[in-house]
Design a protein around this motif. Structure first.
Motif, PDB file in Angstrom:
ATOM      1  N   PRO A  76     -39.210  75.822  52.862  1.00  0.00           N
ATOM      2  CA  PRO A  76     -38.231  76.665  54.177  1.00  0.00           C
ATOM      3  C   PRO A  76     -36.655  76.162  54.494  1.00  0.00           C
ATOM      4  O   PRO A  76     -36.397  74.917  54.487  1.00  0.00           O
ATOM      5  N   GLY A  77     -36.747  76.155  55.839  1.00  0.00           N
ATOM      6  CA  GLY A  77     -35.084  76.019  55.798  1.00  0.00           C
ATOM      7  C   GLY A  77     -35.447  74.761  57.379  1.00  0.00           C
ATOM      8  O   GLY A  77     -36.316  74.992  57.939  1.00  0.00           O
ATOM      9  N   LEU A  78     -34.860  74.194  57.215  1.00  0.00           N
ATOM     10  CA  LEU A  78     -34.819  73.244  57.627  1.00  0.00           C
ATOM     11  C   LEU A  78     -33.506  72.457  58.687  1.00  0.00           C
ATOM     12  O   LEU A  78     -33.829  71.428  60.024  1.00  0.00           O
ATOM     13  N   ASN A  79     -33.317  73.256  58.936  1.00  0.00           N
ATOM     14  CA  ASN A  79     -31.696  72.938  60.008  1.00  0.00           C
ATOM     15  C   ASN A  79     -32.381  73.146  61.098  1.00  0.00           C
ATOM     16  O   ASN A  79     -33.456  73.437  61.644  1.00  0.00           O
ATOM     17  N   ILE A  80     -31.683  72.643  61.795  1.00  0.00           N
ATOM     18  CA  ILE A  80     -32.811  72.251  63.576  1.00  0.00           C
ATOM     19  C   ILE A  80     -31.801  73.255  64.531  1.00  0.00           C
ATOM     20  O   ILE A  80     -30.310  73.636  64.406  1.00  0.00           O
ATOM     21  N   LYS A  81     -32.188  74.746  65.728  1.00  0.00           N
ATOM     22  CA  LYS A  81     -31.929  75.426  66.612  1.00  0.00           C
ATOM     23  C   LYS A  81     -30.985  74.507  67.545  1.00  0.00           C
ATOM     24  O   LYS A  81     -30.449  73.716  67.751  1.00  0.00           O
ATOM     25  N   HIS A  83     -28.259  76.297  69.102  1.00  0.00           N
ATOM     26  CA  HIS A  83     -27.184  77.006  69.451  1.00  0.00           C
ATOM     27  C   HIS A  83     -27.763  78.258  69.564  1.00  0.00           C
ATOM     28  O   HIS A  83     -28.540  79.314  68.672  1.00  0.00           O
ATOM     29  N   PRO A  84     -27.803  78.353  70.976  1.00  0.00           N
ATOM     30  CA  PRO A  84     -28.916  80.338  70.716  1.00  0.00           C
ATOM     31  C   PRO A  84     -28.206  81.437  70.451  1.00  0.00           C
ATOM     32  O   PRO A  84     -29.225  82.064  70.014  1.00  0.00           O
ATOM     33  N   LEU A  85     -27.128  81.370  70.194  1.00  0.00           N
ATOM     34  CA  LEU A  85     -26.601  82.583  69.356  1.00  0.00           C
ATOM     35  C   LEU A  85     -26.480  82.829  67.475  1.00  0.00           C
ATOM     36  O   LEU A  85     -26.247  83.555  66.718  1.00  0.00           O
ATOM     37  N   CYS A  86     -27.586  81.797  67.597  1.00  0.00           N
ATOM     38  CA  CYS A  86     -27.475  81.842  65.510  1.00  0.00           C
ATOM     39  C   CYS A  86     -28.066  82.452  65.240  1.00  0.00           C
ATOM     40  O   CYS A  86     -28.868  82.519  65.855  1.00  0.00           O
ATOM     41  N   GLY A  87     -27.323  83.050  64.203  1.00  0.00           N
ATOM     42  CA  GLY A  87     -28.216  84.290  64.067  1.00  0.00           C
ATOM     43  C   GLY A  87     -29.206  83.891  62.915  1.00  0.00           C
ATOM     44  O   GLY A  87     -30.291  84.999  62.394  1.00  0.00           O
ATOM     45  N   ARG A  88     -29.248  83.149  62.417  1.00  0.00           N
ATOM     46  CA  ARG A  88     -30.690  82.307  61.731  1.00  0.00           C
ATOM     47  C   ARG A  88     -31.866  81.624  62.325  1.00  0.00           C
ATOM     48  O   ARG A  88     -32.528  80.939  61.696  1.00  0.00           O
ATOM     49  N   PHE A 123     -30.181  72.996  54.996  1.00  0.00           N
ATOM     50  CA  PHE A 123     -30.439  71.714  55.431  1.00  0.00           C
ATOM     51  C   PHE A 123     -29.783  71.112  56.630  1.00  0.00           C
ATOM     52  O   PHE A 123     -30.418  70.466  57.345  1.00  0.00           O
ATOM     53  N   ALA A 124     -28.555  71.679  56.648  1.00  0.00           N
ATOM     54  CA  ALA A 124     -27.856  71.484  57.902  1.00  0.00           C
ATOM     55  C   ALA A 124     -26.674  71.327  58.353  1.00  0.00           C
ATOM     56  O   ALA A 124     -25.755  72.374  57.219  1.00  0.00           O
ATOM     57  N   VAL A 125     -26.742  71.835  59.814  1.00  0.00           N
ATOM     58  CA  VAL A 125     -25.316  72.985  60.207  1.00  0.00           C
ATOM     59  C   VAL A 125     -24.713  73.852  59.523  1.00  0.00           C
ATOM     60  O   VAL A 125     -24.322  74.742  59.307  1.00  0.00           O
ATOM     61  N   ASN A 126     -25.582  74.661  59.382  1.00  0.00           N
ATOM     62  CA  ASN A 126     -25.690  76.164  58.947  1.00  0.00           C
ATOM     63  C   ASN A 126     -26.199  77.364  60.649  1.00  0.00           C
ATOM     64  O   ASN A 126     -27.203  78.004  60.720  1.00  0.00           O
ATOM     65  N   ASN A 127     -25.015  76.844  61.176  1.00  0.00           N
ATOM     66  CA  ASN A 127     -25.305  77.581  62.634  1.00  0.00           C
ATOM     67  C   ASN A 127     -24.599  79.087  62.736  1.00  0.00           C
ATOM     68  O   ASN A 127     -24.726  79.299  63.952  1.00  0.00           O
ATOM     69  N   GLN A 128     -24.340  80.011  62.017  1.00  0.00           N
ATOM     70  CA  GLN A 128     -23.672  81.264  62.235  1.00  0.00           C
ATOM     71  C   GLN A 128     -23.997  81.794  61.294  1.00  0.00           C
ATOM     72  O   GLN A 128     -23.534  81.811  60.047  1.00  0.00           O
ATOM     73  N   GLU A 129     -24.081  83.218  61.472  1.00  0.00           N
ATOM     74  CA  GLU A 129     -23.520  83.866  59.731  1.00  0.00           C
ATOM     75  C   GLU A 129     -22.716  84.621  60.099  1.00  0.00           C
ATOM     76  O   GLU A 129     -22.059  85.702  59.021  1.00  0.00           O
ATOM     77  N   SER A 130     -21.738  85.155  61.700  1.00  0.00           N
ATOM     78  CA  SER A 130     -20.264  85.407  61.376  1.00  0.00           C
ATOM     79  C   SER A 130     -19.429  84.555  60.551  1.00  0.00           C
ATOM     80  O   SER A 130     -19.637  83.157  60.834  1.00  0.00           O
ATOM     81  N   HIS A 131     -18.535  85.335  59.400  1.00  0.00           N
ATOM     82  CA  HIS A 131     -17.783  84.108  58.347  1.00  0.00           C
ATOM     83  C   HIS A 131     -18.524  82.817  57.912  1.00  0.00           C
ATOM     84  O   HIS A 131     -17.928  82.429  57.743  1.00  0.00           O
ATOM     85  N   ARG A 132     -20.078  83.347  57.577  1.00  0.00           N
ATOM     86  CA  ARG A 132     -20.934  82.081  56.878  1.00  0.00           C
ATOM     87  C   ARG A 132     -20.244  81.613  54.807  1.00  0.00           C
ATOM     88  O   ARG A 132     -20.537  80.766  55.173  1.00  0.00           O
ATOM     89  N   GLY A 137     -18.523  73.264  59.292  1.00  0.00           N
ATOM     90  CA  GLY A 137     -18.897  73.603  59.982  1.00  0.00           C
ATOM     91  C   GLY A 137     -18.422  71.701  60.347  1.00  0.00           C
ATOM     92  O   GLY A 137     -18.403  71.096  59.832  1.00  0.00           O
ATOM     93  N   VAL A 138     -17.979  71.136  61.573  1.00  0.00           N
ATOM     94  CA  VAL A 138     -17.975  70.069  61.625  1.00  0.00           C
ATOM     95  C   VAL A 138     -19.027  69.227  63.245  1.00  0.00           C
ATOM     96  O   VAL A 138     -18.889  69.973  63.790  1.00  0.00           O
ATOM     97  N   VAL A 139     -19.474  68.067  62.324  1.00  0.00           N
ATOM     98  CA  VAL A 139     -21.084  67.413  63.021  1.00  0.00           C
ATOM     99  C   VAL A 139     -20.804  66.656  63.067  1.00  0.00           C
ATOM    100  O   VAL A 139     -20.433  65.508  62.705  1.00  0.00           O
ATOM    101  N   ASP A 140     -19.982  65.672  64.696  1.00  0.00           N
ATOM    102  CA  ASP A 140     -19.968  63.926  64.582  1.00  0.00           C
ATOM    103  C   ASP A 140     -21.596  64.070  64.525  1.00  0.00           C
ATOM    104  O   ASP A 140     -22.834  63.861  64.679  1.00  0.00           O
TER     105      ASP A 140
END
Length: 176
Positions: A76-81, A83-88, A123-132, A137-140
């Motif tokens: 399964p996909g393990l990323n967390i939600k 942003h509400p506009l994330c295409g996935r 697994f982490a930081v796959n937060n958008q479909e546009s230009h994927r 992705g930069v995360v603190d």
């Protein structure tokens, strides 16, 4: 590698329904796929808060994968939600890392109970479909998004393949 007696391994996208192609396929998922069950999306089954139900879905996905000759289900996909506009977002179980981890563990257990591998994806930081394919992705990692204290849980999982994390010591080794 037939000359070395190493059998071919078929991977298939999942876990909402296998996207397996006969033969070598073109690997982009654009051509026809073998008929497969369309399972409810991760967000739908996660709304049950029922790991037993999710493990049962995993068993069904694993049994179908085995019947189609699939060695590893990509999911399964393990990323967390985040942003509400994330295409996935439909592919992710929850915005809560602890809940996502427990439910993903149930799905992996179910799939693997059928003798089929499960490969966590996104697994982490796959937060958008546009230009994927080019987005950076930069995360603190000291913030709440990937805080080890959030408890992404994968206890009891026998085999988990995490690919594509490159050189991230934190994601590969430190996140507990």
């Amino acid at each position: 590698l037939p000359k070395r007696a190493v059998p071919a391994v078929m991977l298939s996208d999942g876990p909402h329904g296998l996207r397996a192609q006969e033969g070598t396929g073109e690997n982009l998922g654009l051509s026809g796929s073998l008929p497969a069950t369309c399972f409810p999306t991760a967000v739908t089954i996660a709304s049950s808060w029922d790991p037993g139900l999710i493990e049962e879905v995993g068993r069904a996905v694993g049994a179908e994968a085995r019947a189609l000759g699939v060695s590893v289900v990509l999911g399964p996909g393990l990323n967390i939600k985040r942003h509400p506009l994330c295409g996935r977002n439909f592919e992710y179980l929850s915005e809560d890392p602890l809940l996502s981890g427990h439910l993903a563990t149930a799905m992996v257990r179910g799939i693997q109970s059928q003798g089929v591998g499960a490969c966590l994806k996104h697994f982490a930081v796959n937060n958008q479909e546009s230009h994927r394919l080019v987005v950076d992705g930069v995360v603190d990692v000291n913030g709440t998004a990937l805080n080890p204290g959030d408890g992404i849980a994968l206890e009891g999982v026998e085999r988990v393949a995490i690919v594509g994390l490159k050189d991230s010591e934190f994601l590969l080794f430190d996140l507990k």
